[in-house]
Design an enzyme around this catalytic site. Structure first.
Site, PDB file in Angstrom:
ATOM      1  N   HIS A  13       0.899  -1.196   0.073  1.00  8.69           N
ATOM      2  CA  HIS A  13      -0.014   0.012  -0.027  1.00  8.69           C
ATOM      3  C   HIS A  13       0.890   1.271   0.059  1.00  8.69           C
ATOM      4  O   HIS A  13       1.824   1.117   0.702  1.00  8.69           O
ATOM      5  CB  HIS A  13      -0.957  -0.094   1.277  1.00  8.69           C
ATOM      6  CG  HIS A  13      -1.744   1.250   1.452  1.00  8.69           C
ATOM      7  ND1 HIS A  13      -3.017   1.471   0.508  1.00  8.69           N
ATOM      8  CD2 HIS A  13      -1.625   2.725   1.762  1.00  8.69           C
ATOM      9  CE1 HIS A  13      -3.481   2.493   0.843  1.00  8.69           C
ATOM     10  NE2 HIS A  13      -2.410   3.267   1.371  1.00  8.69           N
ATOM     11  N   ASP A  64     -15.137   2.191   6.964  1.00  4.55           N
ATOM     12  CA  ASP A  64     -14.284   3.086   6.577  1.00  4.55           C
ATOM     13  C   ASP A  64     -14.738   3.975   5.590  1.00  4.55           C
ATOM     14  O   ASP A  64     -14.370   5.116   5.387  1.00  4.55           O
ATOM     15  CB  ASP A  64     -12.757   2.260   6.350  1.00  4.55           C
ATOM     16  CG  ASP A  64     -11.691   3.360   5.781  1.00  4.55           C
ATOM     17  OD1 ASP A  64     -11.543   4.112   6.415  1.00  4.55           O
ATOM     18  OD2 ASP A  64     -11.594   3.373   4.595  1.00  4.55           O
ATOM     19  N   ARG A  71     -14.978  12.428   6.748  1.00  4.54           N
ATOM     20  CA  ARG A  71     -13.530  12.988   7.231  1.00  4.54           C
ATOM     21  C   ARG A  71     -13.097  14.039   6.158  1.00  4.54           C
ATOM     22  O   ARG A  71     -12.523  15.069   6.548  1.00  4.54           O
ATOM     23  CB  ARG A  71     -12.630  12.010   7.399  1.00  4.54           C
ATOM     24  CG  ARG A  71     -12.785  11.270   8.791  1.00  4.54           C
ATOM     25  CD  ARG A  71     -11.698  10.067   8.922  1.00  4.54           C
ATOM     26  NE  ARG A  71     -10.509  10.474   8.501  1.00  4.54           N
ATOM     27  CZ  ARG A  71      -9.615   9.573   8.018  1.00  4.54           C
ATOM     28  NH1 ARG A  71      -9.963   8.514   7.636  1.00  4.54           N
ATOM     29  NH2 ARG A  71      -8.298  10.108   7.938  1.00  4.54           N
ATOM     30  N   SER A 106      -7.836   3.611   8.866  1.00  9.89           N
ATOM     31  CA  SER A 106      -8.418   3.602   7.617  1.00  9.89           C
ATOM     32  C   SER A 106      -7.679   2.829   6.618  1.00  9.89           C
ATOM     33  O   SER A 106      -8.342   1.740   6.075  1.00  9.89           O
ATOM     34  CB  SER A 106      -8.617   5.073   7.103  1.00  9.89           C
ATOM     35  OG  SER A 106      -9.017   5.022   5.837  1.00  9.89           O
ATOM     36  N   LYS A 135      -8.687  -1.576   5.654  1.00  9.37           N
ATOM     37  CA  LYS A 135      -9.287  -2.099   4.144  1.00  9.37           C
ATOM     38  C   LYS A 135      -8.060  -3.047   3.802  1.00  9.37           C
ATOM     39  O   LYS A 135      -8.396  -4.081   2.984  1.00  9.37           O
ATOM     40  CB  LYS A 135      -9.077  -0.827   3.228  1.00  9.37           C
ATOM     41  CG  LYS A 135     -10.268   0.009   3.346  1.00  9.37           C
ATOM     42  CD  LYS A 135     -10.271   1.237   2.371  1.00  9.37           C
ATOM     43  CE  LYS A 135      -9.137   2.068   2.959  1.00  9.37           C
ATOM     44  NZ  LYS A 135      -9.466   3.621   2.712  1.00  9.37           N
TER      45      LYS A 135
END
Ligand code: URA
Length: 423
Positions: A85, A162, A169, A184, A188
């Site tokens: 990620h 999320d 947000r 968050s 995921k």
């Protein structure tokens, strides 16, 4: 609803600097997902967390509750699964190269990606510039068994809490909170089922985290969440003060990724891909040299199979812009700054990104840098191309780009691409 669990109590606890109990966290996330806690209450809680923070235990429980709001995938594959990620940057096309490369090295890479918002690009938007390609993959495990790599859109049932909270947000100025960002991202990633994970935590003008200290804190927070949830995690801190490679946009980035898969491409993109691949393979327990595999063309072969498996034609020409505008150097010297945020904003203004979720993006839009930081340039020399289908946006894009370009008499010392590796 018991008195203890009323949203007002949960908000007050955090507003006053207290710790949220496991029960409070589980309840508030579940009730918010079901629509029982109102958006204005969740906004107030997000702001209280933004201002007061959460400790490691609260963050881990918050993440667990977000994972539990949907399904946690179990990937039935016969090789080690490892994911990557990136916290988001400009010109970050690494996933496009890394997923087929790590698959060619023997691991399975389930890469669930998002769309871009604002100046950071989204991997799905980039890949959708390939004719026929779709991010909707009904059976991830089947593609992983067949090809070894999949880059797909996350299903709506993956950490739905999320999805809802992130949208809230975004419009309540509560994005830039380390506990909220870390939970968050990790909810995921953990829900998508990989055994291990490498995080590319970006630092600099084009990233969420502007300083190395903030990025280190975010990385450590995410590592602790990974450990608490049984996902072996490594974080690599990398520079995002200037774009990665020479392109920022959609089709232009795909073309650059293909260059790297074919053995060419910019040196920084190759370097980061190989560094991240090494960390992924170490976590997967595979003793393979990714640099050799990249040079062999095997990763390019997996790329072709991955694109075809998702309906795309890897040999089809990519969309070309209707309009190309050249930006030239205003003086002689060395390109001392090519600011990541400025290039990202220029690409976004050209139509490569979106201002609001659901907006369409232009596949052919983006910035192509003809010179990068550290290059010597002469007055009038072309330094960038602006690609778009809507030429009326060019003046704003040009201005955004020029705000981030500085030409100096001599080169400055720049930070290295890879700043740190945290395990
Ligand atoms: N990316 C995410 O998925 N979540 C955040 O909070 C920030 C970036």
């Amino acid at each position: 609803m018991t008195e203890f669990h009323s949203a007002v109590d949960v908000i007050r606890t955090k507003r006053d600097g207290g710790r949220l109990s496991n029960e409070q966290i589980d309840w508030v996330i579940d009730a918010y997902t079901r629509g029982e806690v109102a958006p204005e209450q969740m906004s107030a809680l997000a702001m209280a967390i933004f201002l007061r923070g959460m400790d490691a235990e609260e963050i881990s429980r918050w993440t667990a509750a977000m994972i539990a709001s949907g399904e946690r995938l179990t990937l039935d594959v016969d090789r080690p699964t490892v994911d990557k990620h990136s916290t988001g940057g400009v010109g970050d096309k690494i996933t496009l190269i890394l997923a087929p490369l790590v698959a060619a090295c023997g691991a399975a890479v389930p890469q669930l990606s998002g769309r871009g918002l604002g100046h950071t690009g989204g991997t799905l938007d980039k890949l959708e510039s390939i004719p026929g390609w779709s991010g909707d993959v009904p059976d991830l495990a089947a593609q992983l068994r067949e090809v070894g790599a999949v880059i797909a859109a996350a299903s709506a049932n993956l950490a739905p809490a999320d999805r809802k909270l992130y949208a809230l947000r975004d419009v309540t100025s509560t994005v830039e909170s380390i506990p909220l960002i870390a939970s968050s991202i990790m909810s995921k990633k953990i829900a998508s089922g990989p055994e291990s994970l490498v995080l590319d935590v970006k630092v600099g003008s084009g990233a969420f985290m502007k300083t190395r200290q903030q990025a280190t804190e975010l990385a450590r927070t995410m590592l602790a969440i990974g450990q608490a949830h049984g996902v072996a995690t490594t974080a690599v801190l990398t520079d995002m003060s200037t774009p990665l490679g020479r392109t920022a946009g959609n089709a232009v980035e795909v073309a650059e990724a293909v260059e790297v898969l074919q053995g060419g491409g910019p040196q920084d993109v190759v370097e980061l891909t190989v560094v991240l691949a090494r960390e992924m393979l170490a976590l997967a327990g595979l003793d393979v040299d990714p640099a050799k595999v990249l040079a062999s063309g095997e990763a390019y072969e997996v790329w072709g199979r991955m694109i075809r498996a998702q309906g795309g034609d890897p040999d089809a020409p990519l969309p070309r812009p209707e309009h190309v505008e050249v930006v030239t150097a205003a003086q002689d010297g060395v390109l001392a700054t090519v600011d990541a945020l400025a290039v990202g904003v220029a690409a976004w203004r050209l139509g490569a990104g979106r201002a609001a979720p659901g907006d369409a993006v232009q596949s052919a839009a983006g910035v192509k840098l003809l010179a990068t930081r550290g290059d010597t340039v002469a007055t009038g020399q072309p330094i960038a191309e602006l690609h778009t289908d809507t030429p009326d946006v060019v003046p704003a894009a040009r201005q955004a780009l020029l705000e981030g370009i500085k030409i100096a008499e001599r080169a400055e010392e720049n930070s290295p691409l890879v700043l740190d590796v945290l395990r």
